[in-house]
Design a protein around this motif. Structure first.
Motif, short mmCIF file in Angstrom:
data_model
loop_
_atom_site.label_atom_id
_atom_site.label_comp_id
_atom_site.label_asym_id
_atom_site.label_seq_id
_atom_site.Cartn_x
_atom_site.Cartn_y
_atom_site.Cartn_z
N SER A 178 17.25 -56.97 53.91
CA SER A 178 17.23 -58.04 52.92
C SER A 178 15.97 -58.88 53.07
O SER A 178 15.47 -59.12 54.16
N VAL A 210 21.19 -63.25 36.42
CA VAL A 210 20.93 -62.10 37.28
C VAL A 210 21.34 -60.81 36.56
O VAL A 210 20.62 -59.80 36.62
N MET A 258 16.82 -64.29 44.04
CA MET A 258 17.58 -65.30 43.31
C MET A 258 17.36 -66.68 43.92
O MET A 258 17.63 -66.90 45.09
N ARG A 275 27.00 -69.06 46.04
CA ARG A 275 25.81 -68.43 45.48
C ARG A 275 25.28 -67.30 46.36
O ARG A 275 24.78 -66.29 45.87
N ALA A 295 24.85 -63.33 45.34
CA ALA A 295 23.69 -62.50 45.64
C ALA A 295 24.12 -61.19 46.31
O ALA A 295 23.60 -60.12 45.99
N GLU A 296 25.08 -61.29 47.21
CA GLU A 296 25.54 -60.08 47.89
C GLU A 296 26.27 -59.15 46.93
O GLU A 296 26.08 -57.94 46.95
N LYS A 323 25.84 -58.85 43.71
CA LYS A 323 24.93 -58.27 42.74
C LYS A 323 23.87 -57.38 43.39
O LYS A 323 23.10 -56.73 42.69
N VAL A 362 21.32 -58.40 45.02
CA VAL A 362 20.00 -59.01 45.00
C VAL A 362 19.76 -59.75 46.30
O VAL A 362 20.65 -59.90 47.13
N TRP A 372 17.36 -63.27 48.08
CA TRP A 372 17.28 -64.66 47.69
C TRP A 372 16.05 -65.36 48.25
O TRP A 372 15.39 -64.87 49.15
#
Length: 404
Positions: A70, A267, A304, A368, A372-373, A375, A377, A379
């Motif tokens: 990540s 997103v 994000m 939030r 992110a996890e 989707k 994506v 950050w």
């Protein structure tokens, strides 16, 4: 655009620094911090918690777990010295640090000028490089174009895009940067320029991060970056830093800064294929696999944005951006005010005598991170003036356990 970014950087809180989303250890919060991970908050609890002393020596970086794949990007501004300190203390927790230093200005005379070099702190850069696990340094460069310059680049780009790319490459090589974070007006319009800059950086094995604005209303569809635009530059841009905040100001009414359903929609618009862009052909599994592959590629490149500041609304004045110090001062004055949880937006709001203040809390930020996890994506976050003991405590917390 840069005003919004600057405000966020100034407001990063000691409550809001994060461990990697995909940590393995089952760490727990310090007992004094657990009270902040709740829907019910009281000003005295917050004030008591932020007053706890702490320290973080550079040697503690060695204890940080090995990072996974990540990406974690943090911005730092020259007008907030505390951010420089946090970047050094937690350098090994981040993969990318972006100091907000440069402006590349192109006026009607079509002679580009790179400004901001006086902000470059070479001592600080060396300190970052000496970290246990040094992050990549990719300074933010804001491209400022006059109307004539923008039209020239769009309609008569011969030589112009190469010149701009060469200036950036020269600065990267001069200071040994690992790439550039590029911010420019209407990036969906300047895809040819973005590709040229990305190619030039990739030729010297450097990275390009592109700052992109979010879609705040449905009427903006097609006028801001979406999944189609990402596909146009996906090979030349390493990551897309999406500004998922400042929503209330953009729509012109009181409300949360970064409502969770809106963030999910933003997103999704950057990651998912639309029905118009992709036609399903019966049960053709190959087509379905291609679609999923495209979406995974986009998701891996999305950074994000997480908001670390708030807005105060009142009838007497325009909305005010609230930094951490402003927020704590208000809590002292409004110690009997109520802090309520908005279930729809997943944000906290303080209602006092002077109006209402929407400000991020630990719980709102954990939701939030969970988004992110889900989707797929990654950050970004922004450094600011906060106590390092608090920051260190949260660095050792496993975010997977935080939202039930």
């Amino acid at each position: 655009m840069i005003l919004s970014l600057a405000l966020i950087i100034l407001c990063f809180g000691r409550v809001y620094a994060f461990n990697t989303l995909f940590s393995t250890p089952n760490c727990q919060l310090n007992a004094d911090l657990r009270g902040l991970n709740a829907q019910k908050l009281d000003p005295p609890i917050i004030l008591k918690t932020v007053a706890q002393p702490g320290s973080c020596s550079s040697s503690e970086q060695i204890r940080y777990e090995k990072p996974e794949d990540s990406i974690k990007l943090a911005y730092v501004t020259p007008w907030n010295g505390r951010g420089y300190d946090l970047a050094k203390w937690f350098a090994s927790k981040f993969t990318h640090i972006s100091p907000v230093w440069y402006q590349l200005v192109l006026e009607d005379n079509m002679k580009p000028e790179l400004r901001g070099g006086h902000d470059v702190d070479q001592v600080w850069l060396q300190e970052l490089k000496s970290a246990y696990r040094p992050p990549k340094v990719i300074p933010r460069v804001q491209l400022q174009l006059s109307q004539k310059a923008a039209e020239t680049i769009l309609y008569y780009p011969q030589g112009q895009t190469e010149h701009l790319a060469d200036i950036l490459v020269a600065e990267v090589e001069k200071y040994g940067y690992d790439g550039v974070t590029l911010e420019l007006p209407a990036p969906h319009v300047f895809t040819a320029l973005i590709r040229r800059i990305g190619d030039a950086l990739h030729d010297i094995e450097k990275e390009l991060v592109l700052v992109i604005p979010p879609q705040h209303t449905r009427e903006q569809y097609g006028m801001v970056f979406n999944a189609n635009h990402i596909d146009e530059v996906v090979d030349e841009v390493d990551y897309f830093s999406v500004m998922t905040y400042d929503h209330a100001g953009a729509v012109g009414r009181e409300g949360p800064n970064s409502p969770l359903p809106w963030m999910e929609e933003v997103v999704g618009g950057l990651v998912l294929d639309t029905k118009d862009d992709f036609e399903y052909v019966g049960d053709d599994l190959d087509e379905e696999v291609d679609r999923e592959d495209r979406e995974k590629v986009r998701a891996r490149k999305i950074l994000m944005g997480l908001p670390f500041y708030g807005y105060r609304f009142s009838r007497a004045r325009a909305p005010e951006a609230y930094t951490a110090s402003n927020y704590l001062d208000l809590l002292k004055k409004e110690s009997r005010s109520s802090i309520s949880w908005d279930e729809l937006s997943k944000e906290h709001r303080l209602v006092g005598s002077g109006g209402s203040l929407w400000y991020p809390s630990m719980l709102s930020l954990l939701y939030r991170l969970q988004l992110a996890e889900e989707k797929g994506v990654v950050w970004e976050l922004l450094f600011g003036s906060w106590d390092r003991g608090w920051t260190n405590s949260l660095m050792s917390f496993n975010m997977r356990q935080s939202v039930s």
